[in-house]
Design a protein around this motif. Structure first.
Motif, PDB file in Angstrom:
ATOM      1  N   LEU A 122       0.824  -1.205   0.000  1.00 30.19           N
ATOM      2  CA  LEU A 122       0.000   0.000   0.000  1.00 30.19           C
ATOM      3  C   LEU A 122       0.863   1.262   0.000  1.00 30.19           C
ATOM      4  N   VAL A 123       1.921   1.245   0.802  1.00 31.32           N
ATOM      5  CA  VAL A 123       2.814   2.398   0.854  1.00 31.32           C
ATOM      6  C   VAL A 123       3.474   2.624  -0.500  1.00 31.32           C
TER       7      VAL A 123
ATOM      8  N   LEU B 115       5.981  11.319   5.482  1.00 32.59           N
ATOM      9  CA  LEU B 115       6.048   9.873   5.653  1.00 32.59           C
ATOM     10  C   LEU B 115       5.022   9.165   4.777  1.00 32.59           C
ATOM     11  N   GLY B 116       5.477   8.153   4.069  1.00 28.98           N
ATOM     12  CA  GLY B 116       4.536   7.333   3.311  1.00 28.98           C
ATOM     13  C   GLY B 116       3.783   6.362   4.180  1.00 28.98           C
ATOM     14  N   GLY B 117       4.355   6.019   5.341  1.00 27.49           N
ATOM     15  CA  GLY B 117       3.699   5.096   6.243  1.00 27.49           C
ATOM     16  C   GLY B 117       4.326   5.139   7.618  1.00 27.49           C
ATOM     17  N   ILE B 118       3.579   4.662   8.604  1.00 25.82           N
ATOM     18  CA  ILE B 118       4.042   4.564   9.985  1.00 25.82           C
ATOM     19  C   ILE B 118       3.727   3.174  10.505  1.00 25.82           C
ATOM     20  N   LEU B 119       4.724   2.520  11.051  1.00 28.78           N
ATOM     21  CA  LEU B 119       4.544   1.267  11.773  1.00 28.78           C
ATOM     22  C   LEU B 119       4.698   1.542  13.263  1.00 28.78           C
TER      23      LEU B 119
ATOM     24  N   VAL C 163       1.916  11.593   4.467  1.00 29.45           N
ATOM     25  CA  VAL C 163       1.462  12.204   3.232  1.00 29.45           C
ATOM     26  C   VAL C 163      -0.006  11.835   3.020  1.00 29.45           C
ATOM     27  N   PRO C 164      -0.756  12.599   2.251  1.00 27.28           N
ATOM     28  CA  PRO C 164      -2.115  12.171   1.902  1.00 27.28           C
ATOM     29  C   PRO C 164      -2.085  10.771   1.283  1.00 27.28           C
ATOM     30  N   GLY C 165      -2.956   9.915   1.771  1.00 26.47           N
ATOM     31  CA  GLY C 165      -2.972   8.538   1.306  1.00 26.47           C
ATOM     32  C   GLY C 165      -1.999   7.630   2.030  1.00 26.47           C
TER      33      GLY C 165
ATOM     34  N   ARG D 288      -5.570   5.104   7.378  1.00 34.99           N
ATOM     35  CA  ARG D 288      -5.045   5.863   6.250  1.00 34.99           C
ATOM     36  C   ARG D 288      -5.376   7.341   6.416  1.00 34.99           C
ATOM     37  N   ARG D 289      -4.396   8.198   6.105  1.00 37.53           N
ATOM     38  CA  ARG D 289      -4.707   9.618   6.014  1.00 37.53           C
ATOM     39  C   ARG D 289      -5.454   9.871   4.722  1.00 37.53           C
ATOM     40  N   PRO D 290      -6.599  10.529   4.774  1.00 34.20           N
ATOM     41  CA  PRO D 290      -7.369  10.763   3.542  1.00 34.20           C
ATOM     42  C   PRO D 290      -6.534  11.430   2.470  1.00 34.20           C
ATOM     43  N   GLY D 291      -6.752  11.019   1.235  1.00 37.55           N
ATOM     44  CA  GLY D 291      -5.956  11.540   0.125  1.00 37.55           C
ATOM     45  C   GLY D 291      -6.397  12.927  -0.299  1.00 37.55           C
TER      46      GLY D 291
END
Length: 219
Positions: free
Chosen positions: A47-48, A114-118, A143-145, A216-219
Motif C-alpha cells: 500500500l505504501v 512519511l509514506g507510512g508509519i509502523l 502524506v495524503p494517502g 489511512r490519512r485521507p488523500g
C-alpha cells in the motif's frame, strides 16, 4: 511513575529497555511470531509503495528486525526508538539502515513527509492521555494517502500491567491494554480513516489476543 508526565513515562520506558536490550534482541530479533503478522507487513508495504516514494517510520523499532523486513520489501524505511541501547543494537545489526533515538509522542519530522508509519506493540507503553496527540502527530507527518499499521495486545483491565523485572533485570515498565474499538476511535478522532481490523487469538503460551489496525490519512 506518573502517567501525566511525559518525561516520567518516557524516561522509565527508555531506561527499562536499555537494561534488557541485549536479552530482548536475543529472544525476539524480529518480533513477528506468526505468518499472519508478516503478511500484514507485506500488505502494508504494498500500500505504501502504491501511494508514492515517501519513507516509512518504524516507531518503537527495537533491535531493527521489522525495519529490515520492510526495507527488504523495497520500501525506504528508518527506525525510531526511545531506548539508546536498542538503537545501538539496531545500528550494529543493520548498518545499512538508519535508526535514531526519539519518541512517537513528539515526532521531530516535517509535515506530510512519511509514506507510512509502523507502531508494532509500541503504543502499549504510551498512557491513555497521550494517545490523541500521538495519533494527531501520525496524521500530521503522513502524506495524503499514507498508511499507519498498529499492533497491540488487547484488554480492558484498568491500569494495565506494571513490570518490575524481566530477563532477571530490575525495570519499571508499564503496559496499557486497549480494545480494537478504543484504538480505532482514537485514530478516527485524529483524522485517520480506518481501513482494516485484524485480531489474532493467543497461541503458544500467549495470554492475550493481538490486534492489528490499518488506517489511512485521507488523500
Amino acid at each position: 511513575m506518573s502517567d501525566d508526565s511525559d518525561t516520567d513515562f518516557l524516561r522509565a520506558t527508555a531506561s527499562s529497555y536499555d537494561v534488557i536490550a541485549k536479552d530482548y534482541a536475543a529472544r525476539r530479533p524480529h518480533g513477528l511470531s506468526h505468518p499472519l503478522e508478516r503478511s500484514l507487513i507485506s500488505a502494508f508495504a504494498e500500500l505504501v509503495t502504491a501511494n508514492g516514494p515517501a519513507p516509512v517510520a518504524d516507531l518503537g523499532s527495537g533491535p531493527g528486525g521489522v525495519t529490515a523486513l520492510v526495507q527488504g520489501l523495497g520500501v525506504p524505511v528508518f527506525g525510531v526508538d526511545v531506548s539508546p541501547a536498542m538503537v545501538a543494537l539496531a545500528r550494529e545489526a543493520h548498518p545499512e539502515l538508519r535508526f535514531h533515538v526519539g519518541s512517537m509522542t513528539s515526532l521531530d519530522l516535517p509535515d506530510a513527509t512519511l509514506g507510512g508509519i509502523l507502531a508494532l506493540h509500541s503504543t502499549t507503553h504510551v498512557p491513555d492521555g497521550h494517545l490523541p496527540a500521538t495519533f494527531a502527530g501520525f496524521r500530521r507527518t503522513l502524506v495524503p494517502g499514507g498508511h499507519v499499521l498498529l499492533a497491540f495486545r488487547t484488554g480492558t483491565e484498568p491500569g494495565g500491567l506494571h513490570l518490575t523485572e524481566r530477563f532477571g533485570h530490575e525495570i519499571d515498565l508499564r503496559y496499557h491494554w486497549r480494545t480494537p474499538e478504543r484504538m480505532a476511535s482514537l485514530l478516527t478522532a485524529a483524522g485517520l480513516d480506518l481501513v482494516a481490523t485484524v485480531v489474532r487469538e493467543p497461541r503458544d503460551g500467549e495470554t492475550r489476543p493481538r490486534a492489528f489496525l490499518l488506517a489511512r490519512r485521507p488523500g
